[in-house]
Design a protein around this motif. Structure first.
Motif, PDB file in Angstrom:
ATOM      1  N   MET A   1     -50.779 -49.224   8.625  1.00 59.25           N
ATOM      2  CA  MET A   1     -51.933 -49.869   9.243  1.00 59.25           C
ATOM      3  C   MET A   1     -51.790 -51.366   9.129  1.00 59.25           C
ATOM      4  SD  MET A   1     -55.945 -49.641   8.114  1.00 59.25           S
ATOM      5  CE  MET A   1     -55.840 -47.882   7.996  1.00 59.25           C
ATOM      6  N   PHE A  33     -50.089 -44.164  26.040  1.00 59.52           N
ATOM      7  CA  PHE A  33     -49.009 -44.641  25.176  1.00 59.52           C
ATOM      8  C   PHE A  33     -48.148 -45.676  25.894  1.00 59.52           C
ATOM      9  CE2 PHE A  33     -44.503 -44.253  24.024  1.00 59.52           C
ATOM     10  CZ  PHE A  33     -44.559 -44.757  22.738  1.00 59.52           C
ATOM     11  N   GLU A  58     -54.884 -52.607  13.665  1.00 66.30           N
ATOM     12  CA  GLU A  58     -54.848 -51.418  14.527  1.00 66.30           C
ATOM     13  C   GLU A  58     -56.227 -51.082  15.074  1.00 66.30           C
ATOM     14  OE1 GLU A  58     -53.157 -48.165  12.439  1.00 66.30           O
ATOM     15  OE2 GLU A  58     -51.139 -49.032  12.372  1.00 66.30           O
ATOM     16  N   ARG A  59     -57.236 -51.164  14.210  1.00 65.16           N
ATOM     17  CA  ARG A  59     -58.591 -50.821  14.649  1.00 65.16           C
ATOM     18  C   ARG A  59     -59.024 -51.700  15.822  1.00 65.16           C
ATOM     19  NH1 ARG A  59     -60.676 -51.670  10.298  1.00 65.16           N
ATOM     20  NH2 ARG A  59     -60.824 -49.571   9.428  1.00 65.16           N
ATOM     21  N   ALA A  62     -57.062 -50.824  19.011  1.00 61.98           N
ATOM     22  CA  ALA A  62     -57.539 -49.573  19.598  1.00 61.98           C
ATOM     23  C   ALA A  62     -58.797 -49.811  20.424  1.00 61.98           C
ATOM     24  CB  ALA A  62     -57.801 -48.544  18.500  1.00 61.98           C
ATOM     25  N   SER A  68     -56.811 -44.414  21.125  1.00 65.79           N
ATOM     26  CA  SER A  68     -56.969 -44.005  19.733  1.00 65.79           C
ATOM     27  C   SER A  68     -56.073 -44.845  18.827  1.00 65.79           C
ATOM     28  CB  SER A  68     -56.618 -42.529  19.575  1.00 65.79           C
ATOM     29  OG  SER A  68     -55.222 -42.336  19.746  1.00 65.79           O
ATOM     30  N   ARG A  69     -56.420 -44.859  17.542  1.00 63.69           N
ATOM     31  CA  ARG A  69     -55.557 -45.575  16.596  1.00 63.69           C
ATOM     32  C   ARG A  69     -54.206 -44.898  16.475  1.00 63.69           C
ATOM     33  NH1 ARG A  69     -58.742 -47.372  11.226  1.00 63.69           N
ATOM     34  NH2 ARG A  69     -56.690 -48.290  10.857  1.00 63.69           N
ATOM     35  N   ASP A  70     -54.167 -43.570  16.675  1.00 63.95           N
ATOM     36  CA  ASP A  70     -52.880 -42.870  16.651  1.00 63.95           C
ATOM     37  C   ASP A  70     -51.956 -43.393  17.754  1.00 63.95           C
ATOM     38  OD1 ASP A  70     -53.485 -41.318  14.492  1.00 63.95           O
ATOM     39  OD2 ASP A  70     -54.070 -39.556  15.659  1.00 63.95           O
ATOM     40  N   THR A  71     -52.535 -43.645  18.954  1.00 68.15           N
ATOM     41  CA  THR A  71     -51.739 -44.172  20.062  1.00 68.15           C
ATOM     42  C   THR A  71     -51.222 -45.567  19.732  1.00 68.15           C
ATOM     43  OG1 THR A  71     -52.950 -42.870  21.692  1.00 68.15           O
ATOM     44  CG2 THR A  71     -51.781 -44.812  22.508  1.00 68.15           C
ATOM     45  N   ARG A  73     -50.738 -46.761  16.747  1.00 65.46           N
ATOM     46  CA  ARG A  73     -49.751 -46.626  15.673  1.00 65.46           C
ATOM     47  C   ARG A  73     -48.397 -46.182  16.228  1.00 65.46           C
ATOM     48  NH1 ARG A  73     -52.669 -43.485  12.734  1.00 65.46           N
ATOM     49  NH2 ARG A  73     -53.796 -45.219  11.778  1.00 65.46           N
ATOM     50  N   GLU A  74     -48.430 -45.236  17.162  1.00 62.81           N
ATOM     51  CA  GLU A  74     -47.184 -44.753  17.767  1.00 62.81           C
ATOM     52  C   GLU A  74     -46.497 -45.862  18.566  1.00 62.81           C
ATOM     53  OE1 GLU A  74     -48.347 -41.438  20.084  1.00 62.81           O
ATOM     54  OE2 GLU A  74     -48.821 -40.168  18.357  1.00 62.81           O
ATOM     55  N   LYS A  77     -44.949 -48.318  16.115  1.00 61.22           N
ATOM     56  CA  LYS A  77     -43.732 -47.764  15.519  1.00 61.22           C
ATOM     57  C   LYS A  77     -42.564 -47.838  16.497  1.00 61.22           C
ATOM     58  CE  LYS A  77     -41.780 -43.706  13.223  1.00 61.22           C
ATOM     59  NZ  LYS A  77     -40.512 -43.802  13.989  1.00 61.22           N
TER      60      LYS A  77
END
Length: 249
Positions: A1, A33, A58-59, A62, A68-71, A73-74, A77
C-alpha cells in the motif's frame, strides 16, 4: 500500500495541478485495469510526476480513477515489474517513480509517414487551438505562474529531462485553455508524439529554436494575443514535423 507522501512529495505533486486531476480521472468500467495502467503511465511519462516522486496513496488513486484498490494495486505491481515504479518500506515508504525510467526500444514499433502525419495533424488541431483559447482568457495568477514556471523548467533543463519538461509545458498550455476535457486529449496525443520523438536525436540547435518558440508562445498567451500564440504554435508543431520526417521517413 502506498503511504501518504511527505511534505516535499506533496509539494511536487501540487505542481502537477490540473494536469494530474485531468489525467487521473475515472476510467471505463469494462477496461478498468488497462485504463488504470494507461492513466498512471501518462502521469509518469509526460512528467506530471517527477522521477523519484511518490504516487498518491492507493486509496486516493482508487477514488480518483473510480476503480477498486485491488485494481490500483495490480496496476502498480505491473508498472513496478516493468521498471517504472519502486516500493519502499518504513516511515517514508510508499510507491515511487523510478529514478531512471525504462528507455523505449527503437525496435518496438514501426511508424509510417501516415502515422507521423496523423499524430502531428491531431497535435496541430489540439495544441494550436489550446494556445488560441488560452490567450483569449483572463488567466488567474496561479495559471500565469504555472506557465512561467513550466517555461523556466524546460529552458533550464538538462538534456535527459528535456522531453519530459517540454511535455509538461505543453500540458500547462492545454490547462490554461480552460477546457478540462482538452487536457487528457493533449496528453494522449503527446504520448504518441513522444514515441516518435524518442526515436530521433535531440539536436542542440533545435532545442534553442524550440526554447525561443516556447517563450514566444507563452508571452503571446500572457499578453492575450491569440493570433500570435496560434501562429507560433503552428510553426512549433511543424518544426517538429520536419525533423521527424527527416529522420524517420
Amino acid at each position: 500500500m502506498s503511504a501518504a507522501p511527505d511534505a516535499s512529495d506533496r509539494a511536487g505533486s501540487a505542481e502537477g495541478g490540473d494536469a494530474s486531476d485531468a489525467l487521473l480521472r475515472p476510467v471505463r468500467p469494462l477496461n478498468a485495469f488497462e485504463d488504470t495502467v494507461e492513466r498512471l503511465l501518462q502521469t509518469i511519462r509526460l512528467g506530471v510526476l517527477h522521477p523519484g516522486e511518490s504516487l498518491p496513496p492507493e486509496r486516493e488513486l482508487a477514488v480518483r480513477l473510480g476503480v477498486s484498490r485491488d485494481t490500483v494495486r495490480e496496476a502498480i505491481k505491473s508498472l513496478a515489474d516493468a521498471g517504472y515504479l519502486v516500493s519502499r518500506r518504513g516511515r517514508y515508504g510508499g510507491t515511487f517513480l523510478a529514478d531512471a525510467l525504462p528507455a523505449p526500444s527503437a525496435e518496438e514499433v514501426r511508424f509510417t509517414r501516415a502515422d507521423i502525419d496523423d499524430a502531428l495533424r491531431l497535435r496541430e488541431v489540439l495544441e494550436v487551438g489550446a494556445a488560441r483559447l488560452a490567450a483569449g482568457r483572463t488567466l488567474t495568477a496561479t495559471e500565469r505562474d504555472a506557465l512561467w514556471n513550466r517555461l523556466a523548467d524546460v529552458r533550464g533543463s538538462e538534456t535527459e529531462a528535456y522531453r519530459r519538461l517540454d511535455s509538461r509545458l505543453h500540458l500547462a498550455i492545454a490547462e490554461a485553455a480552460g477546457v478540462p476535457s482538452l487536457v487528457p486529449l493533449v496528453a494522449q496525443n503527446r504520448m504518441r508524439l513522444n514515441e516518435l520523438l524518442d526515436r530521433i536525436p535531440l539536436l542542440a540547435r533545435n532545442i534553442e529554436h524550440s526554447d525561443e518558440q516556447h517563450e514566444a508562445i507563452v508571452m503571446a498567451i500572457l499578453a492575450g494575443d491569440a493570433d500570435s500564440a496560434a501562429q507560433t504554435m503552428t510553426a512549433h508543431v511543424w518544426a517538429s514535423a520536419a525533423l521527424l520526417h527527416g529522420f524517420l521517413d
